[in-house]
Structure formats: structure tokens, C-alpha cells
Design an enzyme around this catalytic site. Structure first.
Site, PDB file in Angstrom:
ATOM      1  N   HIS A   1       0.837  -1.191   0.000  1.00  0.00           N
ATOM      2  CA  HIS A   1       0.000   0.000   0.000  1.00  0.00           C
ATOM      3  C   HIS A   1       0.876   1.246   0.000  1.00  0.00           C
ATOM      4  O   HIS A   1       0.660   2.173  -0.765  1.00  0.00           O
ATOM      5  CB  HIS A   1      -1.013   0.073   1.142  1.00  0.00           C
ATOM      6  CG  HIS A   1      -1.766   1.364   1.037  1.00  0.00           C
ATOM      7  ND1 HIS A   1      -2.641   1.622   0.007  1.00  0.00           N
ATOM      8  CD2 HIS A   1      -1.698   2.516   1.728  1.00  0.00           C
ATOM      9  CE1 HIS A   1      -3.089   2.853   0.088  1.00  0.00           C
ATOM     10  NE2 HIS A   1      -2.531   3.429   1.125  1.00  0.00           N
TER      11      HIS A   1
ATOM     12  N   TYR B   1       2.047   5.592  -2.285  1.00  0.00           N
ATOM     13  CA  TYR B   1       2.394   6.965  -1.898  1.00  0.00           C
ATOM     14  C   TYR B   1       3.833   7.301  -2.267  1.00  0.00           C
ATOM     15  O   TYR B   1       4.174   8.475  -2.407  1.00  0.00           O
ATOM     16  CB  TYR B   1       2.118   7.191  -0.410  1.00  0.00           C
ATOM     17  CG  TYR B   1       0.662   6.985  -0.104  1.00  0.00           C
ATOM     18  CD1 TYR B   1      -0.318   7.704  -0.799  1.00  0.00           C
ATOM     19  CD2 TYR B   1       0.250   6.045   0.817  1.00  0.00           C
ATOM     20  CE1 TYR B   1      -1.659   7.481  -0.574  1.00  0.00           C
ATOM     21  CE2 TYR B   1      -1.095   5.822   1.053  1.00  0.00           C
ATOM     22  CZ  TYR B   1      -2.046   6.544   0.352  1.00  0.00           C
ATOM     23  OH  TYR B   1      -3.380   6.317   0.560  1.00  0.00           O
TER      24      TYR B   1
ATOM     25  N   HIS C   1      -9.784   1.895 -10.682  1.00  0.00           N
ATOM     26  CA  HIS C   1      -9.298   2.811  -9.635  1.00  0.00           C
ATOM     27  C   HIS C   1      -7.843   3.198  -9.873  1.00  0.00           C
ATOM     28  O   HIS C   1      -7.479   4.369  -9.846  1.00  0.00           O
ATOM     29  CB  HIS C   1      -9.464   2.132  -8.272  1.00  0.00           C
ATOM     30  CG  HIS C   1      -8.606   2.677  -7.171  1.00  0.00           C
ATOM     31  ND1 HIS C   1      -8.815   3.908  -6.606  1.00  0.00           N
ATOM     32  CD2 HIS C   1      -7.517   2.157  -6.533  1.00  0.00           C
ATOM     33  CE1 HIS C   1      -7.911   4.126  -5.654  1.00  0.00           C
ATOM     34  NE2 HIS C   1      -7.103   3.080  -5.596  1.00  0.00           N
ATOM     35  N   PHE C   2      -6.998   2.209 -10.159  1.00  0.00           N
ATOM     36  CA  PHE C   2      -5.584   2.602 -10.143  1.00  0.00           C
ATOM     37  C   PHE C   2      -5.109   3.242 -11.441  1.00  0.00           C
ATOM     38  O   PHE C   2      -4.030   3.816 -11.465  1.00  0.00           O
ATOM     39  CB  PHE C   2      -4.661   1.499  -9.602  1.00  0.00           C
ATOM     40  CG  PHE C   2      -4.456   0.261 -10.413  1.00  0.00           C
ATOM     41  CD1 PHE C   2      -3.783   0.292 -11.618  1.00  0.00           C
ATOM     42  CD2 PHE C   2      -4.867  -0.962  -9.912  1.00  0.00           C
ATOM     43  CE1 PHE C   2      -3.547  -0.861 -12.325  1.00  0.00           C
ATOM     44  CE2 PHE C   2      -4.632  -2.135 -10.608  1.00  0.00           C
ATOM     45  CZ  PHE C   2      -3.976  -2.078 -11.822  1.00  0.00           C
ATOM     46  N   HIS C   3      -5.937   3.200 -12.474  1.00  0.00           N
ATOM     47  CA  HIS C   3      -5.549   4.028 -13.633  1.00  0.00           C
ATOM     48  C   HIS C   3      -5.926   5.488 -13.426  1.00  0.00           C
ATOM     49  O   HIS C   3      -5.372   6.376 -14.068  1.00  0.00           O
ATOM     50  CB  HIS C   3      -6.118   3.458 -14.927  1.00  0.00           C
ATOM     51  CG  HIS C   3      -5.342   2.249 -15.379  1.00  0.00           C
ATOM     52  ND1 HIS C   3      -5.567   0.992 -14.875  1.00  0.00           N
ATOM     53  CD2 HIS C   3      -4.289   2.119 -16.232  1.00  0.00           C
ATOM     54  CE1 HIS C   3      -4.707   0.134 -15.415  1.00  0.00           C
ATOM     55  NE2 HIS C   3      -3.917   0.790 -16.249  1.00  0.00           N
TER      56      HIS C   3
ATOM     57  N   ARG D   1     -10.755  -9.072 -12.605  1.00  0.00           N
ATOM     58  CA  ARG D   1      -9.539  -8.417 -13.090  1.00  0.00           C
ATOM     59  C   ARG D   1      -8.549  -9.497 -13.512  1.00  0.00           C
ATOM     60  O   ARG D   1      -8.751 -10.672 -13.237  1.00  0.00           O
ATOM     61  CB  ARG D   1      -8.931  -7.503 -12.011  1.00  0.00           C
ATOM     62  CG  ARG D   1      -8.347  -8.243 -10.827  1.00  0.00           C
ATOM     63  CD  ARG D   1      -7.798  -7.313  -9.749  1.00  0.00           C
ATOM     64  NE  ARG D   1      -6.509  -6.749 -10.115  1.00  0.00           N
ATOM     65  CZ  ARG D   1      -5.653  -6.216  -9.233  1.00  0.00           C
ATOM     66  NH1 ARG D   1      -5.949  -6.195  -7.942  1.00  0.00           N
ATOM     67  NH2 ARG D   1      -4.503  -5.717  -9.628  1.00  0.00           N
TER      68      ARG D   1
HETATM   69 FE1  HAS Z   1      -5.570   2.665  -4.112  1.00  0.00          FE
HETATM   70  C1  HAS Z   1      -5.991  -0.713  -4.689  1.00  0.00           C
HETATM   71  C2  HAS Z   1      -7.574   2.482  -1.361  1.00  0.00           C
HETATM   72  C3  HAS Z   1      -4.969   6.000  -3.430  1.00  0.00           C
HETATM   73  C4  HAS Z   1      -3.008   2.682  -6.409  1.00  0.00           C
HETATM   74  N1  HAS Z   1      -4.696   1.255  -5.351  1.00  0.00           N
HETATM   75  C5  HAS Z   1      -5.024  -0.076  -5.439  1.00  0.00           C
HETATM   76  C6  HAS Z   1      -4.175  -0.711  -6.407  1.00  0.00           C
HETATM   77  C7  HAS Z   1      -3.309   0.250  -6.873  1.00  0.00           C
HETATM   78  C8  HAS Z   1      -3.650   1.473  -6.197  1.00  0.00           C
HETATM   79  C9  HAS Z   1      -2.193   0.053  -7.897  1.00  0.00           C
HETATM   80  O1  HAS Z   1      -8.651   0.289   0.457  1.00  0.00           O
HETATM   81  C10 HAS Z   1      -4.248  -2.177  -6.845  1.00  0.00           C
HETATM   82  C11 HAS Z   1      -3.257  -3.059  -6.167  1.00  0.00           C
HETATM   83  C12 HAS Z   1      -3.408  -4.476  -6.670  1.00  0.00           C
HETATM   84  O2  HAS Z   1      -2.834  -4.797  -7.712  1.00  0.00           O
HETATM   85  O3  HAS Z   1      -4.150  -5.236  -6.049  1.00  0.00           O
HETATM   86  N2  HAS Z   1      -6.201   3.993  -2.698  1.00  0.00           N
HETATM   87  C13 HAS Z   1      -7.041   3.724  -1.673  1.00  0.00           C
HETATM   88  C14 HAS Z   1      -7.293   4.939  -0.900  1.00  0.00           C
HETATM   89  C15 HAS Z   1      -6.541   5.936  -1.502  1.00  0.00           C
HETATM   90  C16 HAS Z   1      -5.867   5.329  -2.607  1.00  0.00           C
HETATM   91  C17 HAS Z   1      -8.163   5.084   0.297  1.00  0.00           C
HETATM   92  N3  HAS Z   1      -4.270   4.068  -4.799  1.00  0.00           N
HETATM   93  C18 HAS Z   1      -4.162   5.376  -4.358  1.00  0.00           C
HETATM   94  C19 HAS Z   1      -3.089   6.033  -5.025  1.00  0.00           C
HETATM   95  C20 HAS Z   1      -2.528   5.094  -5.873  1.00  0.00           C
HETATM   96  C21 HAS Z   1      -3.283   3.866  -5.710  1.00  0.00           C
HETATM   97  C22 HAS Z   1      -2.686   7.468  -4.784  1.00  0.00           C
HETATM   98  C23 HAS Z   1      -1.386   5.182  -6.795  1.00  0.00           C
HETATM   99  C24 HAS Z   1      -0.607   6.222  -6.927  1.00  0.00           C
HETATM  100  N4  HAS Z   1      -6.613   1.179  -3.234  1.00  0.00           N
HETATM  101  C25 HAS Z   1      -7.302   1.297  -2.076  1.00  0.00           C
HETATM  102  C26 HAS Z   1      -7.796  -0.037  -1.660  1.00  0.00           C
HETATM  103  C27 HAS Z   1      -7.339  -0.954  -2.615  1.00  0.00           C
HETATM  104  C28 HAS Z   1      -6.600  -0.159  -3.576  1.00  0.00           C
HETATM  105  C29 HAS Z   1      -8.573  -0.384  -0.482  1.00  0.00           C
HETATM  106  C30 HAS Z   1      -7.563  -2.471  -2.617  1.00  0.00           C
HETATM  107  C31 HAS Z   1      -8.735  -2.863  -3.421  1.00  0.00           C
HETATM  108  C32 HAS Z   1      -8.848  -4.353  -3.522  1.00  0.00           C
HETATM  109  O4  HAS Z   1      -9.825  -4.904  -3.013  1.00  0.00           O
HETATM  110  O5  HAS Z   1      -7.979  -5.004  -4.123  1.00  0.00           O
HETATM  111  C33 HAS Z   1      -6.453   7.380  -1.028  1.00  0.00           C
HETATM  112  O6  HAS Z   1      -5.095   7.695  -0.787  1.00  0.00           O
HETATM  113  C34 HAS Z   1      -7.014   8.361  -2.002  1.00  0.00           C
HETATM  114  C35 HAS Z   1      -6.922   9.781  -1.506  1.00  0.00           C
HETATM  115  C36 HAS Z   1      -7.206  10.770  -2.603  1.00  0.00           C
HETATM  116  C37 HAS Z   1      -7.949  11.879  -2.482  1.00  0.00           C
HETATM  117  C38 HAS Z   1      -8.124  12.790  -3.658  1.00  0.00           C
HETATM  118  C39 HAS Z   1      -7.497  14.140  -3.415  1.00  0.00           C
HETATM  119  C40 HAS Z   1      -7.548  14.972  -4.649  1.00  0.00           C
HETATM  120  C41 HAS Z   1      -6.603  15.879  -5.002  1.00  0.00           C
HETATM  121  C42 HAS Z   1      -6.791  16.673  -6.258  1.00  0.00           C
HETATM  122  C43 HAS Z   1      -7.522  17.939  -5.961  1.00  0.00           C
HETATM  123  C44 HAS Z   1      -7.894  18.626  -7.215  1.00  0.00           C
HETATM  124  C45 HAS Z   1      -7.541  19.875  -7.530  1.00  0.00           C
HETATM  125  C46 HAS Z   1      -7.882  20.263  -8.912  1.00  0.00           C
HETATM  126  C47 HAS Z   1      -6.760  20.800  -6.655  1.00  0.00           C
HETATM  127  C48 HAS Z   1      -8.582  12.264  -1.209  1.00  0.00           C
HETATM  128  C49 HAS Z   1      -5.400  16.130  -4.165  1.00  0.00           C
HETATM  129  C50 HAS Z   1      -8.296  21.659  -9.116  1.00  0.00           C
HETATM  130  C51 HAS Z   1      -8.243  21.906 -10.582  1.00  0.00           C
HETATM  131  C52 HAS Z   1      -8.871  22.908 -11.195  1.00  0.00           C
HETATM  132  C53 HAS Z   1      -8.762  23.053 -12.659  1.00  0.00           C
HETATM  133  C54 HAS Z   1      -9.726  23.867 -10.466  1.00  0.00           C
HETATM  134 CU    CU Z   2      -3.784   0.334  -0.775  1.00  0.00          CU
END
Ligand code: HAS
Ligand code: CU
Length: 564
Positions: free
Chosen positions: A236, A240, A387-389, A450
Site C-alpha cells: 500500500h 504513496y 481505480h488505479f488508472h 480483473r
Molecule cells: Fe488505491 C488498490 C484504497 C490512493 C493505487 N490502489 C489499489 C491498487 C493500486 C492502487 C495500484 O482500500 C491495486 C493493487 C493491486 O494490484 O491489487 N487507494 C485507496 C485509498 C486511496 C488510494 C483510500 N491508490 C491510491 C493512489 C494510488 C493507488 C494514490 C497510486 C498512486 N486502493 C485502495 C484499496 C485498494 C486499492 C482499499 C484495494 C482494493 C482491492 O480490493 O484489491 C487514497 O489515498 C485516495 C486519496 C485521494 C484523495 C483525492 C485528493 C484529490 C486531489 C486533487 C484535488 C484537485 C484539484 C484540482 C486541486 C482524497 C489532491 C483543481 C483543478 C482545477 C482546474 C480547479
Molecule cells: Cu492500498
């Protein structure tokens, strides 16, 4: 070991000349080239997976003996080589700039590059020979050739060499500045790597203690369940390690690039400390369906996953504030006028703005995954690659492309070739991935597994057809976008044109201004890096000792299998 800036690079006329030595700058370029080569090759293979969904199997699936060999290539190149190479390159540079001095050791800088390259070549050879078709998670009891695990060791060691160099550089700086606040850019760089140093211990124990000796025949059997748990201890937090180099750009460079200012020095330090503390004790959210682990421990990891969601939420608001600041300074009025006033003609910015917008959806889908009961619906379905793309495939990858739009011209001291093409590239990627992930996620909600060659599946369900078409179309659009990126990069490399007067200064890096609330208002305790590292370590012990106790002493009872 040498700190002497004996020769200087192209930037001799600039004040950074003493910081960027030739001996180190070539390693930064080398790591970036390796990273981008992995991106190009790995991404290209991805297209063949996407169109397989609509039953088109074309070469270069041909050289691959099966779908899963291609999928392993795709995963390993993108999840490990692309990301590690970029982090090593970019964060080494932000460390140099942050502390205003060269990296402490030339040997470590060069060693890090050679280890990355060596690991990549070894991995590519053994994958090409179809001796390691174990997917990027390399779960036992699937057993790869020992060279595959050796390649993994090389790749991790390359990040450790960079980590060691960053820590030594910080200590050298500290010796000369015993009482000063750690410069913010140095702070975010070092916390990123310390987090990864702790996180990678799980996979280091797994590979060195179990998989490598097992693949070499020193051990006959292994313990798959212990292996999975060690893998996810790292697995996990690794997401990050992919994300934080990009957050460094969002916090340090983007405010400057949009003409605004970062809101708070202290809040930025707080966010990176939260990542250091809480990235790792959350790995069980990948193992909710694993038998034998107590629900109580799964719930603790669930709770901590919601905690680690929080620094990204802060990031969303704080970066939005910086963007609004820039947009209003540029004349944007009203509730949303500032959005239009952002520099939508600058591809380096646009790629990252679109990456942020897509990441909001990536974050929301992360919450879906993290919720233990809802996870039962989507686990091991196509929802997860959906999700991860959005996260690594866009928040990270598209931001990296955006960063390259200023970093590569800076490194080469050549203007960007065709900013217009680069703008097309950014938009196409964002549109492509939204279509792609929509396909994957709706398919996943309709029970599409998947990691399956669905085009060949005999059990398709109604509804999968639309999902498959969306996945295929989105994948093709992303590939076209990827090709445009490489046209722009190669064009820049070959560019003979000099900087025009309008472009003057475009080849300077966007170095941050002090935040509106600068370091004088920050809590000094944030700078106690040794203390936070210790707290992070203790949190890992609390989250993992009760889980690992279940498996210790390990029961090495499972022989290796080859399913491909
Ligand atoms: Fe995830 C599975 C939960 C973030 C990557 N994740 C994966 C896998 C990958 C991955 C590769 O809880 C698959 C692994 C495998 O092969 O089995 N993930 C989360 C959670 C977050 C999260 C809670 N994941 C990421 C990030 C990744 C990533 C970052 C890669 C870089 N994920 C999971 C869970 C699984 C999972 C389970 C397992 C599922 C399963 O059953 O297999 C959090 O960190 C997300 C927090 C993100 C936010 C968004 C903040 C938004 C921002 C942008 C703001 C926008 C602005 C735009 C400022 C809260 C900062 C303004 C623009 C204008 C033009 C006005
Ligand atoms: Cu994770």
C-alpha cells in the site's frame, strides 16, 4: 565520496552552478530516461490488453506467449521502473535544490542509476523469456526464475542508494545549519524517501528471506500467506511513494507556475509527516478477503486507511487555494472566473491540473475500496484497475508528463518542441483514462474479474460488452496520447532552435516562493525527522505484530507452481 563541484553543467551562468555538478546531473538524466523508456514500452503493451477486451489480438502480443506475460511486463515496467526511476531522478534534484548543495555522494548517485538500469535489464530479459509470468504482485506459490527476484532486489536497492544519499545530504546541510528550519523543499524530499525506506522493509524481507532462496532451490517450500502479508506491508505504501514525488511538484512548483503562492509551510510539513506515519500501517485493506486474519486487525487498518485519506484531502484544498490565488492575480473574477484565468496554454500546468481533476475520482474510488464491506463487491474485479488508472495511471503518470514539459527542457537547455502537441497530449490522456476507467469500473461492478483474458472468456455476462468497448476505446486514446508525448520529447531532444525572446526564462525551473504563512509560523517539532521516523516504525509494529504473529514461526509448506 565527493562533494566537490569540480565541473559544472550547462547552468554555469546561473547561481545553481555549484549545486548541479556534471557527475550527478548525468545520473539524474539517466534515471529519467530509464523511467520514460519503461513508460513508453509498458504503456504501449497496455493498449494490447485494452483491445483484447474486444477480441483483437495483434502483435506485439505475438512475441508474448500469453496475455499474462504481457500483463506482467506492463505491471513491472510501470509500477516499478517508471515510478522508481522518476522518483530517484526528480527527488534527487529537489533535494539538491532544497538544500542548496550537491548530493553528498557521487558514488551513491551513480550506483543508484546503475542498479536501476541493471534491475530493469535483468527483469526485461527474464520476462521476455517467459520465465517470470507472475504479475507485478508476484504472489507465491507462483514461482518465477530467481533472476526476477534478483531484478527486484536491484530496483529496490537503487531507491535505497538514493535514500542514503538524500539523508547524507541532509546531514551535511544540518552540520552547517544547526538551528535553522529544514528548507521546505528538502523536507518534502527527505520525508518521501524515509517513508519509502520503512515501507520497503516488508518486500525486502519477503524477497531476500523467502522468495530468492526458494527460487534458487535453497528452500524447497514457501509460505504464501506470510508472503502476501509482507508484500502488502510494502504494497500500500508504495502507492504513496509513487504519488509523493508528484505532490512535491504540486506543492512546490505548481503554485509558482500558476502565479500564485502556497498557503502554508506548516500545513505542508504536516501533510508529509502524516504520509510518513500512516502510509504503511494500512496494508490489510488489500487483504480484507484473506482468511485467518482477525477482523479486528482488518478494522484497525481500515480506520488508518481513512486517516491516510486525510492528507490528500488537505492537499486538494491547499492546492486549490494556491490555484485560486494565481487565477485571481491573473484577473479571474467571481466564483469560478479564476479557473479560466489559469495558464491553460502551458502544457506543464495543464497536464497536472487535469491529473488533479482525475485524482478526485481516484480518491473517491479509493474510499469505495477501503470500506471493508463494500470492498467485498469490488475486490478482484475490474473495478480495481479502474481505480488505479485514475491514481497511478493519471494522478501520477500524467503529472510526470507535465513535469517533463519543463524539467526536460531545463535539463537539455532546449525549448519544448510543440507545446500545442503537448496540450493535445494532456487532454487526450485525461479523456482517454476517463473512458477507460469508466469501462473497467462498470465492468467490475458487473462482476467482471480483473487480470483475466476476457476476450477469450466463455462466461461473459450481459453488460460486459459496453464495458469492454469503453475500456478498449479509452486504452487506444491513452496510447495515442502517449505517442504524442514521445513525439514532443524526441522533438525537444532534437530541437536545434534557441530560446526565443518571448520564451526567455522558460528554461529556468519554477522554483518556489515562500508560502504565505512561511516557516516562522511552523511548529519546530515537524522538523524532528528522527523522532517521526521512530513513531512511524512503532506504528508499523503495532499494526503488524499481531498479524505476523499468526504466521510465525512460518510454515514453509507450499512448493512453487508455474501456472503459465
Ligand atoms: Fe488505491 C488498490 C484504497 C490512493 C493505487 N490502489 C489499489 C491498487 C493500486 C492502487 C495500484 O482500500 C491495486 C493493487 C493491486 O494490484 O491489487 N487507494 C485507496 C485509498 C486511496 C488510494 C483510500 N491508490 C491510491 C493512489 C494510488 C493507488 C494514490 C497510486 C498512486 N486502493 C485502495 C484499496 C485498494 C486499492 C482499499 C484495494 C482494493 C482491492 O480490493 O484489491 C487514497 O489515498 C485516495 C486519496 C485521494 C484523495 C483525492 C485528493 C484529490 C486531489 C486533487 C484535488 C484537485 C484539484 C484540482 C486541486 C482524497 C489532491 C483543481 C483543478 C482545477 C482546474 C480547479
Ligand atoms: Cu492500498
Amino acid at each position: 565520496m565527493s562533494t566537490a563541484a569540480t565541473t559544472v553543467n550547462h547552468a554555469a551562468t546561473r547561481d545553481e552552478a555549484h549545486v548541479e555538478t556534471d557527475q550527478q546531473m548525468w545520473t539524474i538524466k539517466g534515471q529519467l530516461i530509464t523511467s520514460l523508456a519503461a513508460l513508453g514500452l509498458g504503456g504501449f503493451i497496455g493498449m494490447f490488453q485494452a483491445i483484447e477486451r474486444i477480441q483483437i489480438t495483434l502483435p506485439p502480443f505475438g512475441p508474448f506467449e500469453n496475455y499474462y506475460q504481457g500483463l506482467t511486463f506492463h505491471g513491472v515496467l510501470l509500477a516499478f521502473v517508471f515510478t522508481f526511476g522518476f522518483a530517484n531522478s526528480f527527488v534527487s534534484w529537489t533535494t539538491m535544490r532544497g538544500f542548496g548543495r550537491p548530493l553528498r555522494s557521487n558514488m551513491l548517485a551513480q550506483g543508484s542509476f546503475w542498479l536501476l538500469l541493471g534491475g530493469t535489464v535483468l527483469g526485461a530479459i527474464i520476462l521476455t523469456l517467459n520465465e517470470a509470468t507472475v504479475l507485478f504482485t508476484f504472489y507465491a506459490p507462483m514461482q518465477a526464475h530467481s533472476t526476477f527476484y534478483l531484478a527486484a532486489v536491484f530496483l529496490v536497492l537503487s531507491t535505497w542508494a538514493t535514500l542514503a544519499n538524500i539523508v547524507l545530504t541532509y546531514r551535511a546541510w544540518r552540520a552547517e545549519h544547526p538551528t535553522e528550519a529544514v528548507p521546505l523543499m528538502g523536507f518534502v524530499s527527505i520525508t518521501t524517501y524515509i517513508m519509502w525506506g520503512l515501507a520497503s522493509l516488508g518486500v525486502a524481507i519477503l524477497v531476500l528471506g523467502m522468495l530468492l532462496p526458494w527460487s534458487l532451490g535453497i528452500m524447497d517450500n514457501t509460505d504464501p500467506q506470510l508472503g502476501r502479508t509482507l508484500f502488502w506491508l510494502t504494497g500500500h505504501a508504495i502507492v504513496y511513494f509513487w504519488l509523493l514525488p508528484v505532490y512535491i511538484s504540486w506543492y512546490m512548483m505548481i503554485p509558482k507556475q500558476v502565479g500564485g503562492r502556497l498557503y502554508s509551510d506548516g500545513l505542508t510539513r504536516f501533510v508529509f509527516i502524516l504520509f510518513l506515519l500512516f502510509s504503511i500501517p494500512t496494508g490489510l485493506h488489500h487483504q480484507y478477503t484473506d482468511p485467518g486474519i482477525h477482523e479486528g486487525m482488518k478494522s484497525i487498518h481500515l480506520l488508518l486507511t481513512f486517516v491516510i485519506f486525510y492528507p490528500s484531502l488537505i492537499t486538494a484544498f491547499t492546492i486549490m487555494a494556491a490555484l485560486e490565488h494565481g487565477g485571481r492575480r491573473a484577473g479571474g473574477k467571481g466564483l469560478f472566473g479564476w479557473v479560466m484565468a489559469l495558464p491553460w496554454n502551458n502544457p506543464a500546468v495543464v497536464a497536472q491540473l487535469l491529473a488533479m481533476l482525475v485524482f478526485t475520482l481516484g480518491g473517491v474510488t479509493g474510499l469505495v475500496n477501503a470500506s471493508l464491506t463494500v470492498n467485498m463487491v469490488i475486490h478482484n474485479t475490474a473495478f480495481v484497475p479502474g481505480h488505479f488508472h485514475l491514481t497511478v495511471g493519471t494522478a501520477v503518470a500524467l503529472s510526470v508528463l507535465g513535469i517533463c514539459y519543463w524539467f526536460v527542457p531545463y535539463l537539455l537547455q532546449k525549448p519544448l518542441f510543440s507545446p500545442k502537441l503537448a496540450l493535445w497530449q494532456a487532454w487526450l490522456w485525461a479523456i482517454g483514462v476517463l473512458i477507460f476507467s469508466r469501462g473497467q469500473m462498470s465492468g467490475g461492478l458487473d462482476a467482471q474479474p480483473r487480470r483475466t483474458m476476457l476476450g477469450e472468456a466463455s462466461y461473459s455476462l450481459p453488460g460486459w460488452e459496453v464495458a469492454n468497448w469503453l475500456t478498449a476505446i479509452g486504452g487506444v486514446v491513452m496510447t495515442i496520447s502517449g505517442l504524442l508525448f514521445f513525439v514532443v520529447m524526441i522533438g525537444t531532444f532534437l530541437n536545434k532552435r534557441a530560446e526565443t525572446p518571448e520564451e526567455r526564462g522558460a528554461l529556468d525551473p519554477p522554483m518556489p516562493d515562500p508560502p504565505i504563512h512561511d516557516h516562522r509560523k511552523s511548529w519546530k517539532v515537524f522538523d524532528r525527522l528522527g523522532f517521526w521516523t521512530l513513531v512511524a516504525f512503532i506504528l508499523i509494529l503495532i499494526a503488524y505484530i499481531p498479524v505476523l504473529m499468526l504466521y510465525l514461526p512460518a510454515e514453509f509448506s507450499s512448493p512453487g507452481v508455474r501456472v503459465w
